[in-house]
Design an enzyme around this catalytic site. Structure first.
Site, PDB file in Angstrom:
ATOM      1  CB  THR A  59      -9.676  15.172  -3.528  1.00  0.00           C
ATOM      2  OG1 THR A  59     -10.951  15.169  -4.108  1.00  0.00           O
ATOM      3  CG2 THR A  59      -9.648  14.205  -2.380  1.00  0.00           C
ATOM      4  CB  SER A  72     -13.943   7.877  -2.069  1.00  0.00           C
ATOM      5  OG  SER A  72     -14.526   7.281  -0.947  1.00  0.00           O
TER       6      SER A  72
END
EC number: 2.3.2.2
Length: 598
Positions: A409, A481
């Site tokens: 990410t 997450s």
């Protein structure tokens, strides 16, 4: 005035005002940073607006858009497109994103998470014997690729909140793709350390030279295939990726993978829908913290950690010699274990799983968190003994999902001159995703990488006869997450800050600890990001190597924590509004990010 990043930002490039066609972009002459795992950064103070991103070229694209009259949403589109080019290992048009947007009055959550193709079932990652595949065997395959959502999400959000024309926001990325950019140390090191990417013929031909030598630091890299693809998207919108030749090429890459092909269809791409969701906004003393609802587990787990910490009295001073103390870390790690136990049982795509008591906020109820916090011993760690609680009634009793890796990410934080703000976290999951490079059937060198987000589903669909909430199912969005976060003053409703991080499941620890440092420890954005990390995703505790005093490590061991030192490469970006109304931004010293603004 413009705040410089170590004097590498040239004053000589020209910023022209908006014209009928958009704005004039000129690529800045920025050299890659020095090769270092931890590079001290000063923090940046600005008066009107700021953009924080994981690469200087991406931050500059957002800066130029804001300078030319664009708003926070416009800047986010431009920044993300440049990140797809210069930080391909982390995010791009082949992946997904969560974006929080504040328009000056309301917060809105835009969901661009990938979805499982219609042909997927819960046995996606089981072999012929019914055993789960090895993690990397699943990652580097066509099985792991979810239907990408970043472009459709950005298009939806921009159509509601953008000020500049969609097509002009692609100018920075197209220009850099055609003219070339200097390869950064992080991209070079990521290429050098990855073995699986070399197995993809297109990726090997583009990113490696000779005997599998990755492109060098400082080398000018052009990506004509991505430039051509982005031109199509700029002109025709997200349809250019989700339908037509580029879509056909994507499907073919997935379904003809040499080892483990996937089963994606053109209908899967054409029918993908980016969603608007209600954000979760949680009171936290003087602040209200807004984050993303499921399918992200980020906000719920972060706020469970913070809520339980607030229920505990401190064992000792929270900071010791500039690092979190052993007593504070013990409590942080223990409540993290309890929060992750709840996460692993309850949180999944809300289209497939009901919240406990039909309300996700049951997981954050003060009385419930007080009961959970009381399970923490002031003397001894629970290790891997954390069990999920019972926050509310459920129609289905879910199994606790076994732990498995999460990666990847990139994060973008932006505050514009009118007080609008973006917190956006985007991902292709692991570094270089599924290790499949797609060139859009352009016949040109380069392209974009496809995600491996379906490995965020539980490989095991049931445990002891109970189904796992986050198992693979057709059309489902895997649990994430990612924790894009916006902070507000509770009394006035005024924006306080924007933050987030990459890091897989550790995003939750990074974000929670940063919020505590900002609210409770009197640290500014950069000081908070400089603090060393400690996380736990199960029995073992990982602490950032060579960052804690021996006394702190000994204290953790005395509590019974099994401590291992390792790199914990967060990529936090934070922009905070100061008391005088100016902004102060911080960028993680572990990565190449910077903050720019005026």
């Amino acid at each position: 005035m413009l705040r410089h990043w170590k004097n590498l930002w040239p004053l000589g490039f020209l910023l022209l005002p908006l014209s009928a066609a958009g704005f004039s972009y000129e690529a800045p002459a920025i050299s890659p940073e020095t090769e270092s795992g931890f590079e001290e950064k000063p923090g940046w103070e600005t008066e009107m607006f700021a953009v924080a991103a994981a690469n200087p070229l991406a931050a500059d694209a957002g800066y130029q858009v804001l300078k030319a009259g664009g708003n926070a949403m416009d800047a986010a589109v431009a920044v993300q497109m440049v990140l797809a080019l210069v930080e391909p290992q982390s995010s791009g048009i082949g992946g997904g994103s969560f974006l929080l947007h504040f328009d000056g009055a309301n917060v809105q959550a835009f969901d661009g998470r990938e979805t499982a193709p219609a042909a997927v079932d819960e046995d996606l990652f089981l072999d012929v014997q019914g055993e789960p595949l090895a993690f990397m065997e699943a990652v580097a395959s066509g099985l792991s690729v979810g239907v990408p959502g970043t472009l459709k999400m950005l298009e939806k959000a921009h159509s509601e909140h953008g000020a500049l024309a969609w097509e002009v926001l692609f100018t920075p990325a197209i220009t850099l793709a055609e003219e070339g950019f200097e390869v950064s140390p992080r991209l070079h090191e990521s290429l050098a350390s990855d073995e699986a990417l070399r197995n993809d013929p297109l990726a090997k031909a583009f990113y490696y030279q000779g005997e599998d030598t990755p492109v060098s630091v400082g080398e000018t890299l052009k990506n004509p295939a991505l430039a051509a693809i982005l031109r199509q998207i700029a002109q025709h919108g997200s349809h250019a990726l989700h339908e037509g030749a580029i879509a056909k090429d994507l499907v073919e890459r997935v379904n003809t993978h040499r080892h483990r092909p996937g089963e994606m269809s053109l209908d899967d791409l054409a029918e993908y829908d980016a969603l608007s969701r209600e954000p979760l906004c949680t009171p936290w003393l003087q602040w209200e913290v807004c984050g993303f609802p499921p399918p992200s587990s980020g906000h719920l787990t972060v706020m469970q950690i913070l809520g339980m910490l607030d229920q505990r009295s401190m064992l000792e001073a929270p900071l010791d010699d500039g690092a979190p103390s052993g007593g504070w870390l013990h409590q942080f790690l223990e409540v993290s274990r309890l929060a992750f136990a709840d996460r692993n049982r309850y949180i999944a795509d809300p289209a497939f799983v009901d919240a406990p008591g039909d309300d996700w906020n049951t997981l954050l109820a003060p009385a419930y968190l007080a009961k959970r916090a009381a399970l923490v011993s002031s003397e001894k760690s629970m290790g891997n003994g954390a069990e999920p609680g019972n926050p509310g009634e459920l129609d289905v009793s879910w199994a606790v999902a076994p732990s498995q890796p999460e990666y990847g990410t990139s994060h973008i934080s932006i505050v514009d001159a009118d007080g609008r703000a973006v917190a956006m976290t985007s991902s292709i999951e692991q570094a270089f995703g599924s290790r499949i490079l797609a060139d859009g059937d352009t016949g040109l060198a380069g392209g974009y990488l496809l995600n491996n987000q379906l490995t965020d589903f539980s490989f095991v669909p049931e445990v002891d006869g109970k189904l796992v909430a986050n198992r693979a199912e057709a059309g489902k969005r895997p649990r994430s997450s990612m924790s894009p976060t916006l902070i507000f003053e509770r009394e006035s409703g005024e924006l306080v800050g924007s933050l987030g991080s990459p890091g897989g499941a550790a995003i939750i620890h990074y974000t929670a600890r940063t919020l505590v440092a900002l609210r409770d420890w009197g640290l500014n954005a950069q000081e908070a990001l400089n603090l060393p990390h400690a996380i736990t995703l199960g029995d073992r505790v990982f602490v950032e190597a060579d960052s804690f005093p021996e006394e702190t490590l000994d204290a953790l061991e005395d509590y019974g924590h099994k401590v291992t030192q390792r790199e914990l490469t967060s990529g936090l970006q934070v922009i905070m509004r100061q008391d005088d109304g100016t902004l102060f931004g911080g960028a993680d010293p572990r990565r190449e990010g910077v903050v720019m603004g005026e």
